[in-house]
Design an enzyme around this catalytic site. Structure first.
Site, short mmCIF file in Angstrom:
data_model
loop_
_atom_site.label_atom_id
_atom_site.label_comp_id
_atom_site.label_asym_id
_atom_site.label_seq_id
_atom_site.Cartn_x
_atom_site.Cartn_y
_atom_site.Cartn_z
N GLY A 7 82.97 -7.01 10.66
CA GLY A 7 82.01 -8.10 10.47
C GLY A 7 80.59 -7.60 10.29
O GLY A 7 79.66 -8.08 10.93
N SER A 9 78.87 -7.51 7.31
CA SER A 9 78.16 -8.02 6.14
C SER A 9 76.87 -8.72 6.56
O SER A 9 75.93 -8.80 5.77
CB SER A 9 79.04 -8.99 5.36
OG SER A 9 79.68 -9.90 6.23
N ASN A 85 83.08 -6.12 16.20
CA ASN A 85 82.00 -7.11 16.22
C ASN A 85 82.38 -8.44 15.58
O ASN A 85 81.84 -9.48 15.95
CB ASN A 85 80.79 -6.50 15.49
CG ASN A 85 79.77 -7.55 15.11
OD1 ASN A 85 78.97 -7.98 15.94
ND2 ASN A 85 79.80 -7.99 13.85
N SER A 137 80.41 -11.77 24.83
CA SER A 137 79.35 -12.79 24.81
C SER A 137 79.07 -13.25 26.23
O SER A 137 79.96 -13.19 27.10
CB SER A 137 79.81 -13.99 23.98
OG SER A 137 78.93 -15.08 24.16
N TYR A 150 86.33 -20.05 22.47
CA TYR A 150 85.46 -18.88 22.30
C TYR A 150 85.21 -18.19 23.65
O TYR A 150 85.30 -16.96 23.75
CB TYR A 150 84.15 -19.36 21.68
CG TYR A 150 83.13 -18.30 21.35
CD1 TYR A 150 83.28 -17.46 20.25
CD2 TYR A 150 81.95 -18.18 22.11
CE1 TYR A 150 82.31 -16.51 19.93
CE2 TYR A 150 80.99 -17.24 21.79
CZ TYR A 150 81.16 -16.41 20.70
OH TYR A 150 80.20 -15.48 20.38
N ILE A 183 71.36 -14.80 20.19
CA ILE A 183 70.78 -13.88 19.20
C ILE A 183 70.58 -14.64 17.88
O ILE A 183 71.47 -15.39 17.45
CB ILE A 183 71.72 -12.67 18.96
CG1 ILE A 183 72.14 -12.02 20.30
CG2 ILE A 183 71.07 -11.64 18.03
CD1 ILE A 183 71.03 -11.47 21.16
#
Ligand code: NAP
Length: 242
Positions: A7, A9, A85, A137, A150, A183
């Protein structure tokens, strides 16, 4: 040495890839759908004088991961550093959360780490050196309303990290996690202003974090300075829990 950043990009992954390239690592840039953004990340890495290639793969799918790791090995060499990530959210209050919403978030955030570790650890074991950094997280530490899927996946990452660290410690491989707070990336861009204002009141440093600040922590965990750190989860949240 070769670093795979899943991840990468966009967001935290992109910043981590650029930071690791500045540390001299060749970088394997993984993305799911945004090829142009992935190309830009690779270009940013190459400016630091390293090799960098892009690799499309949905990391929740083991078959796709197998092909990606083979491609990386052919083009760059075997993976020495894996930064897990890639992640995604699909929020809903538990009472309305569908099985599909639960399973897809679980697979993208947690099963993906099984996939990438399963395929990269054997080469690290042979070299008797490796670094794995998993992005968890604060949701995994404290839980978030509307994020049962999540939060549980991110909490699972912490247990995964500790167990794998114990298994691989004798082979010169460290496994650590980072638990970012709020973030500024695409992931948090769309949240309502009222939510952001409320979140800010809980952050000791009174600001949101930058993706570069997570990247610096990942680079530290991979560096020689962190050689005696394993199985840990470093919270980088501006003191959200104090
Ligand atoms: P982001 O800006 O939304 O970027 C997500 C990245 O993950 C993109 O590169 C995306 O690729 C990739 N990705 C998503 N699903 C994928 C899949 N199935 N296979 C491969 N790649 C996939 O997210 P971010 O904020 O940088 O978050 C990065 C990590 O930090 C995530 O694990 C997230 O849960 C965690 N985190 C973020 C925050 C925050 O406040 N931002 C806080 C705590 C933890 P494409 O561009 O191709 O779609």
């Amino acid at each position: 040495m070769i670093a795979l950043i899943t991840g990468s990009s966009r967001g935290i992954g992109r910043s981590t890839a650029v930071e690791l390239s500045a540390c001299g690592f060749d970088t394997a840039i993984n993305y799911c759908g945004n090829v142009e953004a992935a190309r830009q990340t690779a270009e940013m890495c190459r400016k630091n004088g390293v090799r960098s290639e892009i690799f499309q793969c949905d990391v929740s799918c083991l078959e796709q991961c197998k092909k990606m790791i083979d491609d990386i090995t052919d083009k760059l060499g075997s993976v020495d550093v894996a930064v897990n990530n890639a992640g995604a959210t699909d929020d809903a209050l538990f009472i309305r959360m569908s099985e599909e919403q639960f399973d897809s978030v679980y697979k993208t955030n947690l099963k993906s780490i099984y996939n990438i570790s399963k395929l990269t650890v054997p080469a690290m074991m042979k070299k008797r050196w490796g670094r794995i950094v998993n992005i968890s997280s604060v949701a995994g530490l404290y839980g978030n309303i509307g994020q049962v899927n999540y939060s549980s996946a991110k909490a699972g990452i912490i247990g995964f990290t500790k167990a794998l660290a114990k298994e691989l410690g004798g082979r010169g491989i460290t496994v650590n996690a980072i638990a970012p707070g709020f973030i500024e990336t695409d992931m948090t861009d769309g949240l309502p202003d009222s939510f952001k204002t409320q979140a800010l009141t809980q952050i000791t440093l009174k600001r949101f974090g930058k993706s570069e600040e997570i990247a610096k922590t990942a680079a530290f965990l991979i560096s020689k300075g962190a050689a005696y750190i394993t199985g840990q989860t470093i919270e980088v949240s501006g003191g959200i829990s104090l």
